[in-house]
Design a protein around this motif. Structure first.
Motif, PDB file in Angstrom:
ATOM      1  N   GLU A 109       0.760  -1.020  -0.163  1.00  0.00           N
ATOM      2  CA  GLU A 109      -0.014   0.019   0.135  1.00  0.00           C
ATOM      3  C   GLU A 109       0.876   1.307   0.112  1.00  0.00           C
ATOM      4  OE1 GLU A 109      -3.263  -0.035  -0.589  1.00  0.00           O
ATOM      5  OE2 GLU A 109      -3.787  -1.984  -0.096  1.00  0.00           O
ATOM      6  N   HIS A 110       2.011   1.152   0.428  1.00  0.00           N
ATOM      7  CA  HIS A 110       2.811   2.428   0.641  1.00  0.00           C
ATOM      8  C   HIS A 110       3.886   2.789  -0.429  1.00  0.00           C
ATOM      9  CE1 HIS A 110       0.700   3.186   4.591  1.00  0.00           C
ATOM     10  NE2 HIS A 110       1.273   1.887   4.853  1.00  0.00           N
ATOM     11  N   SER A 111       3.825   1.645  -1.380  1.00  0.00           N
ATOM     12  CA  SER A 111       4.967   1.516  -2.489  1.00  0.00           C
ATOM     13  C   SER A 111       4.222   2.337  -3.940  1.00  0.00           C
ATOM     14  CB  SER A 111       5.380   0.165  -2.717  1.00  0.00           C
ATOM     15  OG  SER A 111       5.891  -0.299  -1.727  1.00  0.00           O
ATOM     16  N   LYS A 112       5.139   2.832  -4.611  1.00  0.00           N
ATOM     17  CA  LYS A 112       4.610   3.359  -5.723  1.00  0.00           C
ATOM     18  C   LYS A 112       5.377   2.883  -7.004  1.00  0.00           C
ATOM     19  CE  LYS A 112       4.172   7.965  -3.728  1.00  0.00           C
ATOM     20  NZ  LYS A 112       3.055   7.656  -2.582  1.00  0.00           N
ATOM     21  N   VAL A 113       4.553   2.932  -8.143  1.00  0.00           N
ATOM     22  CA  VAL A 113       4.781   2.510  -9.587  1.00  0.00           C
ATOM     23  C   VAL A 113       5.133   3.604 -10.435  1.00  0.00           C
ATOM     24  CG1 VAL A 113       4.366   1.248 -11.647  1.00  0.00           C
ATOM     25  CG2 VAL A 113       3.773   0.369  -9.225  1.00  0.00           C
ATOM     26  N   TYR A 114       6.417   3.680 -11.225  1.00  0.00           N
ATOM     27  CA  TYR A 114       6.687   4.836 -11.943  1.00  0.00           C
ATOM     28  C   TYR A 114       6.879   4.084 -13.307  1.00  0.00           C
ATOM     29  CZ  TYR A 114       7.243   7.739  -7.967  1.00  0.00           C
ATOM     30  OH  TYR A 114       7.042   8.532  -6.753  1.00  0.00           O
TER      31      TYR A 114
ATOM     32  N   GLY B 215      -5.019   0.350 -24.638  1.00  0.00           N
ATOM     33  CA  GLY B 215      -6.423   0.115 -23.908  1.00  0.00           C
ATOM     34  C   GLY B 215      -6.207  -1.077 -23.407  1.00  0.00           C
ATOM     35  N   GLY B 216      -6.884  -1.439 -22.250  1.00  0.00           N
ATOM     36  CA  GLY B 216      -6.764  -2.698 -21.356  1.00  0.00           C
ATOM     37  C   GLY B 216      -5.857  -2.298 -20.362  1.00  0.00           C
ATOM     38  N   THR B 217      -5.554  -3.562 -19.772  1.00  0.00           N
ATOM     39  CA  THR B 217      -4.428  -3.713 -18.708  1.00  0.00           C
ATOM     40  C   THR B 217      -3.165  -4.462 -19.044  1.00  0.00           C
ATOM     41  OG1 THR B 217      -6.242  -3.449 -17.124  1.00  0.00           O
ATOM     42  CG2 THR B 217      -4.251  -4.299 -16.431  1.00  0.00           C
ATOM     43  N   THR B 218      -2.046  -4.209 -18.708  1.00  0.00           N
ATOM     44  CA  THR B 218      -0.731  -4.912 -18.734  1.00  0.00           C
ATOM     45  C   THR B 218      -0.395  -5.335 -17.268  1.00  0.00           C
ATOM     46  OG1 THR B 218      -0.114  -3.629 -20.897  1.00  0.00           O
ATOM     47  CG2 THR B 218       1.586  -4.829 -19.246  1.00  0.00           C
ATOM     48  N   THR B 219      -0.042  -6.660 -17.262  1.00  0.00           N
ATOM     49  CA  THR B 219       0.395  -7.041 -15.866  1.00  0.00           C
ATOM     50  C   THR B 219       1.802  -7.274 -15.970  1.00  0.00           C
ATOM     51  OG1 THR B 219      -1.658  -8.227 -15.627  1.00  0.00           O
ATOM     52  CG2 THR B 219       0.254  -9.083 -14.175  1.00  0.00           C
ATOM     53  N   ILE B 220       2.594  -6.738 -15.048  1.00  0.00           N
ATOM     54  CA  ILE B 220       4.014  -6.827 -14.995  1.00  0.00           C
ATOM     55  C   ILE B 220       4.398  -7.767 -13.614  1.00  0.00           C
ATOM     56  CG2 ILE B 220       6.268  -5.819 -14.634  1.00  0.00           C
ATOM     57  CD1 ILE B 220       4.756  -3.195 -15.945  1.00  0.00           C
TER      58      ILE B 220
ATOM     59  N   GLN C 121       7.603 -12.702  -5.598  1.00  0.00           N
ATOM     60  CA  GLN C 121       7.449 -12.050  -6.979  1.00  0.00           C
ATOM     61  C   GLN C 121       6.680 -10.760  -6.364  1.00  0.00           C
ATOM     62  OE1 GLN C 121       5.671 -15.065  -9.437  1.00  0.00           O
ATOM     63  NE2 GLN C 121       3.338 -14.837  -8.484  1.00  0.00           N
ATOM     64  N   ILE C 122       6.789  -9.636  -7.547  1.00  0.00           N
ATOM     65  CA  ILE C 122       6.094  -8.528  -7.231  1.00  0.00           C
ATOM     66  C   ILE C 122       5.283  -8.409  -8.416  1.00  0.00           C
ATOM     67  CG2 ILE C 122       6.341  -6.049  -7.096  1.00  0.00           C
ATOM     68  CD1 ILE C 122       8.814  -6.577  -5.474  1.00  0.00           C
ATOM     69  N   ILE C 123       4.026  -8.019  -8.483  1.00  0.00           N
ATOM     70  CA  ILE C 123       2.778  -7.997  -9.351  1.00  0.00           C
ATOM     71  C   ILE C 123       2.372  -6.664  -9.486  1.00  0.00           C
ATOM     72  CG2 ILE C 123       0.997  -9.065 -10.344  1.00  0.00           C
ATOM     73  CD1 ILE C 123       1.761 -11.600  -8.699  1.00  0.00           C
ATOM     74  N   VAL C 124       2.349  -5.998 -10.798  1.00  0.00           N
ATOM     75  CA  VAL C 124       1.498  -4.754 -10.803  1.00  0.00           C
ATOM     76  C   VAL C 124       0.926  -4.691 -12.067  1.00  0.00           C
ATOM     77  CG1 VAL C 124       3.601  -3.464 -11.919  1.00  0.00           C
ATOM     78  CG2 VAL C 124       1.762  -2.264 -10.629  1.00  0.00           C
ATOM     79  N   ASN C 125      -0.359  -3.988 -12.069  1.00  0.00           N
ATOM     80  CA  ASN C 125      -1.094  -3.894 -13.179  1.00  0.00           C
ATOM     81  C   ASN C 125      -1.227  -2.508 -13.811  1.00  0.00           C
ATOM     82  OD1 ASN C 125      -2.224  -6.707 -13.629  1.00  0.00           O
ATOM     83  ND2 ASN C 125      -3.242  -6.472 -11.706  1.00  0.00           N
ATOM     84  N   ILE C 126      -0.739  -2.204 -14.857  1.00  0.00           N
ATOM     85  CA  ILE C 126      -1.007  -0.862 -15.257  1.00  0.00           C
ATOM     86  C   ILE C 126      -1.860  -0.840 -16.513  1.00  0.00           C
ATOM     87  CG2 ILE C 126       1.237  -0.206 -14.405  1.00  0.00           C
ATOM     88  CD1 ILE C 126       2.643  -0.549 -16.954  1.00  0.00           C
ATOM     89  N   ALA C 127      -2.289   0.424 -17.003  1.00  0.00           N
ATOM     90  CA  ALA C 127      -3.069   0.605 -17.994  1.00  0.00           C
ATOM     91  C   ALA C 127      -2.203   0.584 -19.280  1.00  0.00           C
ATOM     92  CB  ALA C 127      -3.698   2.080 -18.091  1.00  0.00           C
ATOM     93  N   SER C 128      -2.594  -0.296 -20.317  1.00  0.00           N
ATOM     94  CA  SER C 128      -2.110  -0.170 -21.509  1.00  0.00           C
ATOM     95  C   SER C 128      -2.120   1.024 -22.293  1.00  0.00           C
ATOM     96  CB  SER C 128      -2.506  -1.506 -22.392  1.00  0.00           C
ATOM     97  OG  SER C 128      -2.211  -2.756 -21.437  1.00  0.00           O
ATOM     98  N   LYS C 129      -1.215   1.315 -23.141  1.00  0.00           N
ATOM     99  CA  LYS C 129      -1.388   2.643 -24.074  1.00  0.00           C
ATOM    100  C   LYS C 129      -2.566   2.278 -25.090  1.00  0.00           C
ATOM    101  CE  LYS C 129       1.449   5.781 -26.646  1.00  0.00           C
ATOM    102  NZ  LYS C 129       2.626   6.135 -27.304  1.00  0.00           N
TER     103      LYS C 129
ATOM    104  N   LEU D 115      -0.718   6.378 -11.749  1.00  0.00           N
ATOM    105  CA  LEU D 115      -1.692   6.804 -10.888  1.00  0.00           C
ATOM    106  C   LEU D 115      -2.539   5.317 -10.729  1.00  0.00           C
ATOM    107  CD1 LEU D 115      -2.699  10.281 -11.354  1.00  0.00           C
ATOM    108  CD2 LEU D 115      -1.324   9.396  -9.563  1.00  0.00           C
ATOM    109  N   GLY D 116      -2.973   4.841  -9.561  1.00  0.00           N
ATOM    110  CA  GLY D 116      -3.727   3.738  -9.432  1.00  0.00           C
ATOM    111  C   GLY D 116      -3.302   2.248  -9.704  1.00  0.00           C
ATOM    112  N   ALA D 117      -1.910   2.307  -9.707  1.00  0.00           N
ATOM    113  CA  ALA D 117      -0.950   1.211  -9.836  1.00  0.00           C
ATOM    114  C   ALA D 117      -0.584   0.776  -8.479  1.00  0.00           C
ATOM    115  CB  ALA D 117      -0.093   1.306 -10.768  1.00  0.00           C
ATOM    116  N   THR D 118      -1.219  -0.092  -7.625  1.00  0.00           N
ATOM    117  CA  THR D 118      -0.396  -0.461  -6.433  1.00  0.00           C
ATOM    118  C   THR D 118       0.186  -2.029  -6.590  1.00  0.00           C
ATOM    119  OG1 THR D 118      -2.308   0.524  -5.261  1.00  0.00           O
ATOM    120  CG2 THR D 118      -0.911  -1.005  -3.927  1.00  0.00           C
ATOM    121  N   PRO D 119       1.429  -2.013  -6.379  1.00  0.00           N
ATOM    122  CA  PRO D 119       1.961  -3.490  -6.670  1.00  0.00           C
ATOM    123  C   PRO D 119       1.756  -4.422  -5.411  1.00  0.00           C
ATOM    124  CG  PRO D 119       3.568  -1.597  -5.614  1.00  0.00           C
ATOM    125  CD  PRO D 119       2.395  -1.181  -5.922  1.00  0.00           C
TER     126      PRO D 119
END
Length: 96
Positions: free
Chosen positions: A5-10, A55-60, A45-53, A23-27
């Motif tokens: 909750e206190h970590s950020k994704v750039y 459209g949709g979602t990319t999981t890293i 493993q650290i998992i994060v979902n971000i918006a795809s350029k 914004l809105g991406a919580t690992p």
């Protein structure tokens, strides 16, 4: 899986000259055991979902092998030795 909750994704890339807060991406973090390899490989493993350029979602997913734990722990201690030591102590009490 536990949210960090206190970590950020750039995010940055070839089309951007800066790295910006996603914004809105919580690992999240979880342990894993891979049985598809010749030996059981354990780690976290650290998992994060971000918006795809487009459209949709990319999981890293970043898999950190247990053989890298020493390096990870060393960086945690360099960042804040007191907080890291307390975190390791609390984790030792939780793990069965």
């Amino acid at each position: 899986m536990k949210k960090l909750e206190h970590s950020k994704v750039y995010r940055g890339g070839i089309t951007s000259d800066v790295v910006r807060l996603e914004l809105g991406a919580t690992p999240s973090v979880q342990t894993y055991v891979s049985t598809t390899d010749a030996e059981n490989i354990r780690g976290i493993q650290i998992i994060v979902n971000i918006a795809s350029k487009g459209g949709g979602t990319t999981t890293i997913v970043t898999k950190i092998n247990r053989t890298d734990f020493d390096e990870l722990a060393a960086h945690m201690l360099r960042a804040d030795k007191d907080v890291a030591c307390k975190a390791f102590a609390r984790a030792l009490l939780k793990v069965k």
